[in-house]
Design a protein around this motif. Structure first.
Motif, PDB file in Angstrom:
ATOM      1  N   VAL A   1       0.787  -1.357  -0.117  1.00  0.00           N
ATOM      2  CA  VAL A   1      -0.035  -0.090   0.089  1.00  0.00           C
ATOM      3  C   VAL A   1       0.849   1.114  -0.111  1.00  0.00           C
ATOM      4  CG1 VAL A   1      -2.055  -1.102   1.057  1.00  0.00           C
ATOM      5  CG2 VAL A   1      -0.312   0.154   2.444  1.00  0.00           C
ATOM      6  N   GLN A   2       2.116   1.170   0.715  1.00  0.00           N
ATOM      7  CA  GLN A   2       3.072   2.385   0.599  1.00  0.00           C
ATOM      8  C   GLN A   2       3.281   2.606  -0.909  1.00  0.00           C
ATOM      9  OE1 GLN A   2       5.976   1.787   3.723  1.00  0.00           O
ATOM     10  NE2 GLN A   2       4.599   3.118   4.696  1.00  0.00           N
ATOM     11  N   THR A   3       3.567   1.547  -1.555  1.00  0.00           N
ATOM     12  CA  THR A   3       4.129   1.788  -3.178  1.00  0.00           C
ATOM     13  C   THR A   3       2.993   2.300  -3.885  1.00  0.00           C
ATOM     14  OG1 THR A   3       5.468  -0.058  -2.902  1.00  0.00           O
ATOM     15  CG2 THR A   3       5.034   0.291  -4.811  1.00  0.00           C
ATOM     16  N   ALA A   4       1.835   1.822  -3.639  1.00  0.00           N
ATOM     17  CA  ALA A   4       0.870   2.416  -4.363  1.00  0.00           C
ATOM     18  C   ALA A   4       0.420   3.975  -3.980  1.00  0.00           C
ATOM     19  CB  ALA A   4      -0.488   1.406  -3.885  1.00  0.00           C
TER      20      ALA A   4
ATOM     21  N   GLU B   1      -9.584   4.709   0.226  1.00  0.00           N
ATOM     22  CA  GLU B   1     -10.602   4.296   1.306  1.00  0.00           C
ATOM     23  C   GLU B   1     -10.142   2.884   1.763  1.00  0.00           C
ATOM     24  OE1 GLU B   1     -14.036   5.460   1.938  1.00  0.00           O
ATOM     25  OE2 GLU B   1     -12.648   7.436   1.205  1.00  0.00           O
ATOM     26  N   ILE B   2     -10.479   2.503   2.737  1.00  0.00           N
ATOM     27  CA  ILE B   2     -10.177   1.355   3.336  1.00  0.00           C
ATOM     28  C   ILE B   2     -11.262   0.624   4.023  1.00  0.00           C
ATOM     29  CG2 ILE B   2      -8.904   0.189   5.392  1.00  0.00           C
ATOM     30  CD1 ILE B   2      -6.781   2.240   5.204  1.00  0.00           C
TER      31      ILE B   2
ATOM     32  N   ILE C   1      -2.947  -0.273   8.143  1.00  0.00           N
ATOM     33  CA  ILE C   1      -3.161   0.020   6.685  1.00  0.00           C
ATOM     34  C   ILE C   1      -2.954   1.567   6.491  1.00  0.00           C
ATOM     35  CG2 ILE C   1      -4.161  -0.297   4.250  1.00  0.00           C
ATOM     36  CD1 ILE C   1      -5.064  -3.111   5.516  1.00  0.00           C
ATOM     37  N   GLY C   2      -3.739   2.114   7.072  1.00  0.00           N
ATOM     38  CA  GLY C   2      -4.037   3.265   6.770  1.00  0.00           C
ATOM     39  C   GLY C   2      -3.032   4.322   7.359  1.00  0.00           C
ATOM     40  N   GLU C   3      -2.248   3.944   8.408  1.00  0.00           N
ATOM     41  CA  GLU C   3      -1.019   4.723   8.928  1.00  0.00           C
ATOM     42  C   GLU C   3       0.265   4.305   8.175  1.00  0.00           C
ATOM     43  OE1 GLU C   3      -0.738   2.911  12.834  1.00  0.00           O
ATOM     44  OE2 GLU C   3      -2.275   4.052  13.723  1.00  0.00           O
ATOM     45  N   SER C   4       0.201   3.179   7.453  1.00  0.00           N
ATOM     46  CA  SER C   4       1.201   2.816   6.352  1.00  0.00           C
ATOM     47  C   SER C   4       1.190   3.767   5.252  1.00  0.00           C
ATOM     48  CB  SER C   4       1.278   1.405   5.721  1.00  0.00           C
ATOM     49  OG  SER C   4       1.480   0.708   7.019  1.00  0.00           O
ATOM     50  N   ILE C   5      -0.212   4.080   4.621  1.00  0.00           N
ATOM     51  CA  ILE C   5      -0.214   4.745   3.666  1.00  0.00           C
ATOM     52  C   ILE C   5      -0.130   6.455   4.085  1.00  0.00           C
ATOM     53  CG2 ILE C   5      -2.382   5.795   2.100  1.00  0.00           C
ATOM     54  CD1 ILE C   5      -3.534   3.150   2.254  1.00  0.00           C
ATOM     55  N   ALA C   6      -0.729   6.948   5.011  1.00  0.00           N
ATOM     56  CA  ALA C   6      -0.235   8.118   5.717  1.00  0.00           C
ATOM     57  C   ALA C   6       1.301   8.348   5.731  1.00  0.00           C
ATOM     58  CB  ALA C   6      -0.789   8.542   6.874  1.00  0.00           C
ATOM     59  N   ASP C   7       1.909   7.575   6.389  1.00  0.00           N
ATOM     60  CA  ASP C   7       3.476   7.711   6.293  1.00  0.00           C
ATOM     61  C   ASP C   7       4.017   7.742   4.928  1.00  0.00           C
ATOM     62  OD1 ASP C   7       3.362   7.516   9.041  1.00  0.00           O
ATOM     63  OD2 ASP C   7       3.938   5.084   9.029  1.00  0.00           O
ATOM     64  N   ALA C   8       3.425   7.051   4.139  1.00  0.00           N
ATOM     65  CA  ALA C   8       4.146   7.141   2.632  1.00  0.00           C
ATOM     66  C   ALA C   8       3.770   8.373   1.982  1.00  0.00           C
ATOM     67  CB  ALA C   8       3.759   5.963   1.678  1.00  0.00           C
ATOM     68  N   LYS C   9       2.690   9.058   2.313  1.00  0.00           N
ATOM     69  CA  LYS C   9       2.256  10.251   1.839  1.00  0.00           C
ATOM     70  C   LYS C   9       2.842  11.343   2.563  1.00  0.00           C
ATOM     71  CE  LYS C   9      -0.617  10.609  -0.975  1.00  0.00           C
ATOM     72  NZ  LYS C   9      -0.518  10.587  -2.447  1.00  0.00           N
ATOM     73  N   GLY C  10       3.294  11.204   3.642  1.00  0.00           N
ATOM     74  CA  GLY C  10       3.762  12.354   4.529  1.00  0.00           C
ATOM     75  C   GLY C  10       2.744  13.147   5.235  1.00  0.00           C
TER      76      GLY C  10
ATOM     77  N   GLY D   1     -11.554 -12.217   8.837  1.00  0.00           N
ATOM     78  CA  GLY D   1     -10.743 -11.030   8.428  1.00  0.00           C
ATOM     79  C   GLY D   1     -10.702 -10.715   7.245  1.00  0.00           C
ATOM     80  N   GLU D   2     -10.927  -9.583   6.910  1.00  0.00           N
ATOM     81  CA  GLU D   2     -10.825  -9.095   5.177  1.00  0.00           C
ATOM     82  C   GLU D   2     -10.461  -7.615   5.298  1.00  0.00           C
ATOM     83  OE1 GLU D   2     -13.587  -8.618   1.664  1.00  0.00           O
ATOM     84  OE2 GLU D   2     -14.271 -10.417   2.658  1.00  0.00           O
ATOM     85  N   HIS D   3      -9.645  -7.339   4.637  1.00  0.00           N
ATOM     86  CA  HIS D   3      -9.269  -5.860   4.371  1.00  0.00           C
ATOM     87  C   HIS D   3      -8.793  -5.525   3.300  1.00  0.00           C
ATOM     88  CE1 HIS D   3      -8.311  -6.896   8.869  1.00  0.00           C
ATOM     89  NE2 HIS D   3      -8.427  -5.774   8.941  1.00  0.00           N
ATOM     90  N   THR D   4      -9.386  -4.428   2.683  1.00  0.00           N
ATOM     91  CA  THR D   4      -9.152  -3.863   1.150  1.00  0.00           C
ATOM     92  C   THR D   4      -8.563  -2.542   1.347  1.00  0.00           C
ATOM     93  OG1 THR D   4     -10.769  -5.613   0.348  1.00  0.00           O
ATOM     94  CG2 THR D   4      -9.994  -3.703  -1.048  1.00  0.00           C
ATOM     95  N   ALA D   5      -7.378  -2.100   0.673  1.00  0.00           N
ATOM     96  CA  ALA D   5      -7.205  -0.689   0.527  1.00  0.00           C
ATOM     97  C   ALA D   5      -7.570  -0.484  -1.061  1.00  0.00           C
ATOM     98  CB  ALA D   5      -5.618  -0.660   0.826  1.00  0.00           C
ATOM     99  N   TYR D   6      -8.307   0.635  -1.185  1.00  0.00           N
ATOM    100  CA  TYR D   6      -8.868   1.129  -2.550  1.00  0.00           C
ATOM    101  C   TYR D   6      -8.040   2.472  -2.836  1.00  0.00           C
ATOM    102  CZ  TYR D   6     -12.936  -1.749  -1.796  1.00  0.00           C
ATOM    103  OH  TYR D   6     -13.764  -2.710  -1.555  1.00  0.00           O
ATOM    104  N   PHE D   7      -7.409   2.481  -4.175  1.00  0.00           N
ATOM    105  CA  PHE D   7      -6.531   3.689  -4.687  1.00  0.00           C
ATOM    106  C   PHE D   7      -7.358   3.889  -5.929  1.00  0.00           C
ATOM    107  CE2 PHE D   7      -3.927   1.188  -2.121  1.00  0.00           C
ATOM    108  CZ  PHE D   7      -3.249   2.166  -1.309  1.00  0.00           C
ATOM    109  N   ALA D   8      -8.232   4.943  -6.182  1.00  0.00           N
ATOM    110  CA  ALA D   8      -9.284   5.049  -7.224  1.00  0.00           C
ATOM    111  C   ALA D   8      -8.650   6.494  -7.620  1.00  0.00           C
ATOM    112  CB  ALA D   8     -10.514   5.288  -6.778  1.00  0.00           C
ATOM    113  N   THR D   9      -8.719   6.474  -9.044  1.00  0.00           N
ATOM    114  CA  THR D   9      -8.496   7.818  -9.898  1.00  0.00           C
ATOM    115  C   THR D   9      -9.454   7.698 -10.964  1.00  0.00           C
ATOM    116  OG1 THR D   9      -6.944   6.487 -11.335  1.00  0.00           O
ATOM    117  CG2 THR D   9      -6.034   7.499  -9.458  1.00  0.00           C
TER     118      THR D   9
END
Length: 265
Positions: free
Chosen positions: A134-137, A148-149, A168-177, A212-220
């Motif tokens: 998720v950080q790469t994405a 969205e998560i 997951i959200g914290e990992s994304i936030a870290d990657a985005k600064g 347990g099920e988790h999905t990270a959505y990256f939408a453009t």
């Protein structure tokens, strides 16, 4: 052979941990701890989980003997008590408790000055690989992106969003600064503006026996990437925790996570 003790041994995760410690090579189940006064004290663990070590009986959580590493997946109140016991006896501790507060995390950080601790919101190997993906994405898509998560768990799970969803959200936030607490959105019922692209939205489902099920959505505009992890058995997490316990033995004091265990940093 690493001797494993499990707190909350009669819970859903506790029973899975008893089995995992029994079947995993290089580990031996030597402690199955339940609350003082429990009717299970003295009962063979094999009577509750037929795959667990038949030579071990449930015992009082205040009596820690013949163990090298402790594992705790109990609720926050129990975790605080167990953390104190681990420090008093200088025993390494693997913690999978979720729903911890900032004060709880401060307790962990202080305890980690005295004993080695692995704390992770999810001990699945797949989820921890997902945290890297998720950080790469998040970095490769750029800023024109909606994030969205979604997470789903069984009806008995108390905390929401799940600890894994937050990780997951914290990992994304870290990657985005970003500061995660500033960009996390848990409820849009009172928001009357369109979604900002500088936020991470969370959605939660509770029902049935979903492990347990988790999905990270990256939408453009024009495309959407969905990164999903689904767990079908609690043994996934239990075996990961046993792996963490094996890794933790003889480590110096400090606060570690599953990324350290899997050498993903």
């Amino acid at each position: 052979m690493i001797r494993i003790g499990v707190f909350g041994a009669n819970g859903r995760m506790g029973l899975a941990l008893l089995e995992a410690a029994t079947i995993k090579e290089q580990t031996q189940l030597t402690g199955a701890y339940v609350r003082s006064g429990s009717s299970l004290i003295g009962v063979n663990v094999n009577q509750i989980n037929s795959a667990a070590d038949k030579s071990v009986c449930f015992s009082d959580e205040n009596t820690l003997e013949s163990v090298d590493v402790l594992i705790d997946f109990t609720l926050p109140d129990g975790m605080r008590s167990h953390l104190k016991r681990a420090v008093e006896q200088s025993l390494p501790l693997v913690i999978g408790t979720t729903g911890l507060t900032a004060d709880d995390m401060a307790l962990l950080e202080n305890a980690a000055k005295h004993i080695p601790i692995v704390f992770a919101r999810n001990y699945s190997v797949g989820v921890n690989v997902l945290l890297n993906l998720v950080q790469t994405a998040a970095t490769k898509f750029g800023d024109d992106l909606d994030i969205e998560i979604f997470e789903a768990h069984h009806r008995h799970k108390i905390d929401a969003p799940s600890g894994t969803a937050l990780a997951i959200g914290e990992s994304i936030a870290d990657a985005k600064g970003w500061n995660h607490e500033e960009v996390a959105v848990y409820d849009r019922s009172q928001i009357e503006t369109e979604k900002s692209q500088n936020e991470i939205g969370y959605s939660v489902l509770r029902g049935g026996d979903i492990v347990g099920e988790h999905t990270a959505y990256f939408a453009t505009m024009g495309e959407r990437l969905e990164l999903t992890h689904k767990a079908s058995s609690r043994m996934t997490f239990a075996l990961g925790a046993i792996r963490a316990a094996s890794w933790l033995q003889n480590k110096p004091v400090g606060l570690y996570d599953m990324q350290d265990v899997l050498d993903l940093k």
